[in-house]
Design an enzyme around this catalytic site. Structure first.
Site, PDB file in Angstrom:
ATOM      1  N   CYS A 115      75.762 100.223  69.967  1.00 11.39           N
ATOM      2  CA  CYS A 115      74.262 100.526  69.878  1.00 11.39           C
ATOM      3  C   CYS A 115      73.712 101.116  71.341  1.00 11.39           C
ATOM      4  CB  CYS A 115      73.764  98.776  69.821  1.00 11.39           C
ATOM      5  SG  CYS A 115      74.437  97.882  68.029  1.00 11.39           S
ATOM      6  N   HIS A 263      65.933 100.078  70.704  1.00 13.37           N
ATOM      7  CA  HIS A 263      67.138 100.196  69.665  1.00 13.37           C
ATOM      8  C   HIS A 263      66.674  99.313  68.949  1.00 13.37           C
ATOM      9  CE1 HIS A 263      70.905  99.762  67.534  1.00 13.37           C
ATOM     10  NE2 HIS A 263      71.385  99.283  67.648  1.00 13.37           N
ATOM     11  N   ASN A 293      69.886  99.359  60.902  1.00 13.31           N
ATOM     12  CA  ASN A 293      70.235  99.835  62.239  1.00 13.31           C
ATOM     13  C   ASN A 293      71.443 100.773  62.241  1.00 13.31           C
ATOM     14  OD1 ASN A 293      71.966  99.193  64.685  1.00 13.31           O
ATOM     15  ND2 ASN A 293      71.820  97.233  64.877  1.00 13.31           N
TER      16      ASN A 293
END
Length: 336
Positions: A115, A263, A293
């Site tokens: 991530c 993020h 995501n």
């Protein structure tokens, strides 16, 4: 010493939209449950046979970024590709991009920081440019999660969150040190590595011969595992710390932030940070509602969309921040 500056942005997401209601037909879940916990309404998943892969999506985003930069492909001196989902275990997708774009034989580096991958890749690119080693660097974040998810009720806690897509940025040398990337800040805490993990195939615990020998249909080691509450609690702390670290480094205040691109892990995390820093809706950009995501791709996709929508303008202070598996986290402070 130079600064680095983004001069081109691009994104690509698959055409196939998968809504929460679509997922409810695969597993025991529903739209309200998913939105309440993640803020996600839909995501893009690659259709098998479409030709989209982590590398090809990265190439599509890169072509747009290079075109917008005004550079020729052969002006690119180096390629950095951030992903946790490469087409092959090795080699990584950086070399696939170099070949697909028919760029001269420049170096290609793969970053495996999940991530926080794009933030780490930006830091590497920035420092290569700062030292004068390279002038123009292509940075890509791309992920194809959907082929590796457990799309049953057993895996719903993870599989409803992730989507596929790619984003890219072209960075170049900037001689005015008041512009471009002002600083980058990177951290890790490996003691929590197994709180968000994909174990197999891996040399340490379960390699291919173990999986084949056991032939266990209930083996979950090759599906991602996440301790969601633990990750959330750590994320909100580390996000706050690393954003403040960047602001303090550059003698900036929270009020100086024109755009925060977090993020896109969970809308609730972004909302928590927004509330803590007392930022208004025009100062934070979220698109997890549409894409889920996308890990290393989430920041470049969001950054590209924010710029396309006119929400980032010359002179703006832009902050990128990410937290994820590892645990790893980081921030990038830029003057647009």
């Amino acid at each position: 010493m130079y600064n680095s500056k983004i001069i081109g942005l691009g994104k690509y997401v698959p055409d196939n939209v998968v809504t929460n209601n679509d997922l409810s037909k695969m597993m025991d879940t529903n739209d309200a449950w998913i939105q309440e916990r993640t803020g996600i309404k839909e995501r893009r998943w690659v259709k098998k046979g479409s030709g989209d892969t982590t590398a090809t999506m990265g190439v599509k985003a890169a072509k747009i970024a290079i075109e917008r930069s005004g550079l020729d492909k052969d002006d690119i001196d180096f390629i950095i590709f951030a992903t946790l989902s490469p087409d092959m275990y090795f080699p990584g997708p950086g070399v696939q991009v170099q070949h697909a774009l028919d760029i001269k034989t420049v170096g290609a580096l793969d970053v495996r920081n999940q991530c926080s991958g794009f933030v780490y890749a930006m830091s590497v690119a920035d420092n290569f440019i700062k030292t004068g080693m390279y002038k123009n660097i292509l940075v890509i974040g791309s992920e194809l999660h959907s082929f590796g998810l457990d799309k049953t009720t057993r895996g719903r806690g993870v599989s409803v969150i992730f989507g596929d897509g790619a984003g890219a940025a072209v960075l170049t040398r900037e001689e005015d040190n008041s512009k471009g990337v002002l600083s980058t800040h990177l951290h890790s805490q490996g003691e929590h590595a197994e709180e968000l993990v994909l174990v197999a195939p891996g040399m340490g615990k379960r390699w291919v011969d173990d999986i084949l020998a056991d032939n266990d249909p209930n083996d979950e080691s090759y599906f991602p595992h996440m301790n969601g509450q633990f990750v959330f609690k750590n994320a909100v702390v580390r996000f706050s710390e690393v954003i403040m670290e960047g602001l303090i480094k550059n003698k900036l205040q929270v009020d100086d932030i024109d755009m925060l691109i977090p993020h896109q892990a969970n809308l609730r995390i972004a909302q928590f940070i927004q509330k803590k820093f007392k930022l208004n809706d025009d100062q934070v950009f979220n698109n997890i509602q549409k894409y889920g995501n996308t890990t290393a791709a989430s920041i470049p996709i969001a950054l590209t969309e924010a710029w396309e929508e006119g929400k980032i303008n010359e002179g703006d202070t832009v902050v990128l921040a990410a937290f994820g598996s590892g645990f790893t986290w980081g921030s990038v402070i830029m003057k647009w």
